[in-house]
Design an enzyme around this catalytic site. Structure first.
Site, PDB file in Angstrom:
ATOM      1  N   ASP A  98       1.803   0.729  11.006  1.00 24.06           N
ATOM      2  CA  ASP A  98       1.916   0.321   9.616  1.00 24.06           C
ATOM      3  C   ASP A  98       2.500  -1.090   9.619  1.00 24.06           C
ATOM      4  O   ASP A  98       3.473  -1.364  10.326  1.00 24.06           O
ATOM      5  CB  ASP A  98       2.897   1.269   8.911  1.00 24.06           C
ATOM      6  CG  ASP A  98       2.443   1.627   7.519  1.00 24.06           C
ATOM      7  OD1 ASP A  98       2.241   0.689   6.732  1.00 24.06           O
ATOM      8  OD2 ASP A  98       2.309   2.829   7.225  1.00 24.06           O
ATOM      9  N   ASP A 199       0.527  -2.214   4.481  1.00 23.53           N
ATOM     10  CA  ASP A 199       1.235  -1.717   3.298  1.00 23.53           C
ATOM     11  C   ASP A 199       1.084  -2.667   2.104  1.00 23.53           C
ATOM     12  O   ASP A 199       1.307  -3.878   2.249  1.00 23.53           O
ATOM     13  CB  ASP A 199       2.720  -1.589   3.672  1.00 23.53           C
ATOM     14  CG  ASP A 199       3.525  -0.855   2.626  1.00 23.53           C
ATOM     15  OD1 ASP A 199       3.202   0.292   2.333  1.00 23.53           O
ATOM     16  OD2 ASP A 199       4.491  -1.452   2.109  1.00 23.53           O
ATOM     17  N   GLU A 250      -3.722  -1.062   2.339  1.00 26.06           N
ATOM     18  CA  GLU A 250      -3.314  -0.182   1.239  1.00 26.06           C
ATOM     19  C   GLU A 250      -3.338  -1.036  -0.018  1.00 26.06           C
ATOM     20  O   GLU A 250      -2.612  -2.026  -0.108  1.00 26.06           O
ATOM     21  CB  GLU A 250      -1.912   0.379   1.474  1.00 26.06           C
ATOM     22  CG  GLU A 250      -1.596   1.470   0.459  1.00 26.06           C
ATOM     23  CD  GLU A 250      -0.154   1.523   0.007  1.00 26.06           C
ATOM     24  OE1 GLU A 250       0.249   2.542  -0.552  1.00 26.06           O
ATOM     25  OE2 GLU A 250       0.581   0.529   0.178  1.00 26.06           O
ATOM     26  N   HIS A 316       1.574  10.258   2.874  1.00 26.94           N
ATOM     27  CA  HIS A 316       3.017  10.492   2.685  1.00 26.94           C
ATOM     28  C   HIS A 316       3.494  10.128   1.276  1.00 26.94           C
ATOM     29  O   HIS A 316       4.672  10.295   0.980  1.00 26.94           O
ATOM     30  CB  HIS A 316       3.782   9.676   3.717  1.00 26.94           C
ATOM     31  CG  HIS A 316       3.574   8.209   3.518  1.00 26.94           C
ATOM     32  ND1 HIS A 316       2.357   7.597   3.758  1.00 26.94           N
ATOM     33  CD2 HIS A 316       4.390   7.244   3.060  1.00 26.94           C
ATOM     34  CE1 HIS A 316       2.450   6.333   3.453  1.00 26.94           C
ATOM     35  NE2 HIS A 316       3.670   6.076   3.030  1.00 26.94           N
ATOM     36  N   ASP A 317       2.610   9.580   0.442  1.00 23.17           N
ATOM     37  CA  ASP A 317       2.992   9.235  -0.937  1.00 23.17           C
ATOM     38  C   ASP A 317       2.379  10.210  -1.944  1.00 23.17           C
ATOM     39  O   ASP A 317       2.636  10.102  -3.140  1.00 23.17           O
ATOM     40  CB  ASP A 317       2.488   7.831  -1.302  1.00 23.17           C
ATOM     41  CG  ASP A 317       3.169   6.743  -0.490  1.00 23.17           C
ATOM     42  OD1 ASP A 317       4.329   6.939  -0.090  1.00 23.17           O
ATOM     43  OD2 ASP A 317       2.535   5.695  -0.261  1.00 23.17           O
TER      44      ASP A 317
HETATM   45  C1  NOJ Z   1       3.408   2.050   0.074  1.00 24.33           C
HETATM   46  C2  NOJ Z   1       3.942   3.052   1.037  1.00 24.33           C
HETATM   47  O1  NOJ Z   1       2.942   3.944   1.397  1.00 24.33           O
HETATM   48  C3  NOJ Z   1       5.124   3.701   0.373  1.00 24.33           C
HETATM   49  O2  NOJ Z   1       5.588   4.823   1.076  1.00 24.33           O
HETATM   50  C4  NOJ Z   1       6.194   2.653   0.216  1.00 24.33           C
HETATM   51  O3  NOJ Z   1       7.270   3.198  -0.509  1.00 24.33           O
HETATM   52  C5  NOJ Z   1       5.681   1.428  -0.525  1.00 24.33           C
HETATM   53  N1  NOJ Z   1       4.377   1.014  -0.096  1.00 24.33           N
HETATM   54  C6  NOJ Z   1       6.612   0.268  -0.332  1.00 24.33           C
HETATM   55  O4  NOJ Z   1       6.567  -0.205   0.977  1.00 24.33           O
END
Ligand code: NOJ
Length: 544
Positions: A98, A199, A250, A316-317
């Protein structure tokens, strides 16, 4: 169409904190991952993506990097990392990391210098502004609640943080930031990693003058700004193009039209991005599912235009897909398998999140103290401060909290699901005695064994990767049927996205002769119930 290893790959995402603890401190680690590599190889995935493993105070579980060149203490050492990379490659797998470069931790050396004085040489590594009428420089909100600005007494200015106040945004206008980050990226690539998940990469450029947003929570002045494309082009040209790697951005707030600017091959920016449009849907019922199908149609057009796309249902989000999109009670196994059938037969590189392959579900915590996710906790506090009842707020947060997918991986039915011999950093889901890897490996009808079979099929039939996508049932909210066709291979996918039986008419799809490759019900294989789909039934046919 260009054939590439990363188009054919199935990526398995690991959240190292929750995957496997090897030393009993309750936190997953790199050695724990090494212990489980044979499991992943046997599952049949190709690439492993690790969420951040860098040194971090863990305000946002590693997405707040304090040192890009060191491994987080809890996860192990750089030697452990080198060993992990070697072991991954030994098994013919690949490893991607990441890359968190929109912001760092406020404990990163750069930020500590930057905040120390207005004339520090690193002041401009971050985004500092004078107060406006004694308040924040603009109206932007942090994505983790509250203003996106933090006042710093020492120098009397505010710094920008789109996420937590411990995640200051880097200033990408500054060529020194760019150089240092490019160098760091090159350092990891030289080590031999196979790529990056980037990210919130589409947030790195901010609009000139940092104007007020129309609505304070609108990303209009920080998402998809022209600077992002400049930086990504340079990154590609100066660093990435020298390696045979994969990159996936992302990118929240991106439509296919915007995504094209990142992934269209000739633009030389990224290989693919994650769409958010489908995970913004509350569930897969009624109009939502019809919308989901439309999204598939629109996004798949990027492939025809020389780009590439991704498929995912969890990370994970996000909450667990079987809880959000399937039925985690009555039809947990059936719906998890139906979702798997869809995921692995749609066009694009597939991403599976740890635990998804055994049908792990959302968690029911009893109070806010059980949660760890900063986004959930900040939101809770914000709502409580408005005078709302705790019980009501918790009820709202439960299905959406990021902790749903962050509970420890369920390996077996021993204490703490075999994740750790210590006290886990986050409570294990209480259903671990039923849902765990060991049980599922033993059960031929398990979700896990179904994933394995699908992964074999995805390898075998290149039509699932490079084939055209022809949807058949646009405005049906329950039946989803499509063809994938490449040269002389034609596959037909038939899914029942409902908890009810459904009639279906093979004539409608003009299928004369076909052979069933896989289904989540034995009935279809035996020819019984041929024209009747069971709840959440999924079938994959080869048309002969
Ligand atoms: C996206 C990530 O997937 C998330 O877990 C994170 O909190 C935010 N970006 C900030 O880095």
């Amino acid at each position: 169409m260009d054939r590439k290893w990363w188009k054919e790959a199935v990526v398995y995402q690991i959240y190292p904190r929750s995957f496997k603890d090897s030393n009993g401190d309750g936190i997953g680690d790199l050695r724990g991952i090494i212990e489980k590599l044979d499991y992943l190889k046997d599952l049949g995935v190709d690439v492993i993506w690790l969420t951040p493993i860098y040194k971090s105070p863990n305000d946002d579980n590693g997405y707040d990097v304090a040192d890009y060149y060191q491994v987080m203490d809890e996860f192990g050492s750089m030697d452990d990392f080198d060993l992990l990379l070697e072991e991954v490659h030994k098994r013919g797998l690949k490893l991607i990391l990441d890359l968190v470069i929109n912001h760092t931790s406020d404990e990163h050396e750069w930020f500590m210098e930057s905040r120390s004085s207005r004339d520090n040489p690193r002041r401009d590594y971050y985004i500092w502004r004078k107060p406006r009428d004694g308040k924040e420089p603009n109206n932007w909100l942090s994505r983790f609640s509250g203003p996106a600005w933090e006042y710093d007494e020492r120098t009397g200015e505010y710094y920008l943080h789109l996420f937590s106040r411990k995640q200051p945004d880097l200033n990408w206008e500054n060529p020194r930031v760019k150089n240092e980050i490019f160098e760091m990226i090159d350092w990891w690539l030289k080590k031999g990693i196979d790529g990056f998940r980037m990210d919130v990469i589409n947030f790195i450029g901010k609009a000139e003058g940092l104007p007020d947003a129309k609505e304070p929570d609108s990303p209009e002045h920080y998402a998809n700004q022209p600077l992002v494309h400049e930086i990504l082009k340079d990154l590609h040209e100066e660093v990435l193009s020298r390696y045979d790697i994969m990159t996936v951005g992302e990118t929240p707030h991106v439509t296919p039209e915007i995504a094209r600017l990142y992934v269209q091959k000739d633009r030389k920016e990224l290989d693919m991005v994650f769409s958010f449009e489908h995970v913004y849907l509350k569930d897969f019922t009624g109009e939502n599912f019809i919308h989901f199908k439309k999204l598939q149609q629109r996004w798949s057009s990027l492939i025809r235009e020389g780009g590439w796309i991704t498929q995912y249902l969890e990370n994970h989000d996000q909450p667990r897909s079987v809880s959000k999109f399937g039925d985690d009670k009555r039809y947990r196994k059936e719906s998890a398998k139906m979702l798997a059938s869809m995921l692995l037969t749609l066009p694009g590189t597939v991403f599976i999140y740890q635990g998804q392959e055994i049908g792990m579900t959302n968690v029911e915590f009893s109070g806010i103290d059980d949660y760890n996710d900063i986004k959930t906790i900040n939101k809770y506090r914000e709502e409580i401060s408005k005078g709302r009842k705790a019980e009501e707020v918790l009820k709202e947060l439960q299905p959406v909290s990021r902790d749903n997918s962050r509970t420890p991986m369920q390996w077996n039915s021993s204490i703490h699901a075999g994740f750790t011999t210590g006290e886990p950093w986050l409570k294990v889901n209480t259903n671990y005695r039923e849902i765990n890897v060991e049980n599922e490996l033993r059960d031929p009808e398990s979700v896990l064994n179904y994933y394995k079979k699908l992964l074999v099929l995805r390898k075998k039939y290149k039509a699932l990767v490079y084939g055209s996508y022809q949807p058949m049932t646009d405005d049906d909210s329950e039946i989803y049927a499509y063809f994938r066709e490449l040269e002389d291979t034609k596959l037909f996918i038939l899914l029942n996205n409902s908890g009810c039986q459904k009639d279906f008419d093979p004539e409608m799809y003009n299928i004369k002769k076909s052979r069933l490759l896989i289904s989540n019900y034995p009935l279809a294989e035996e020819g019984i119930g041929k024209n009747l789909l069971q709840p959440y039934e999924a079938r994959l046919y080869i048309v002969e």
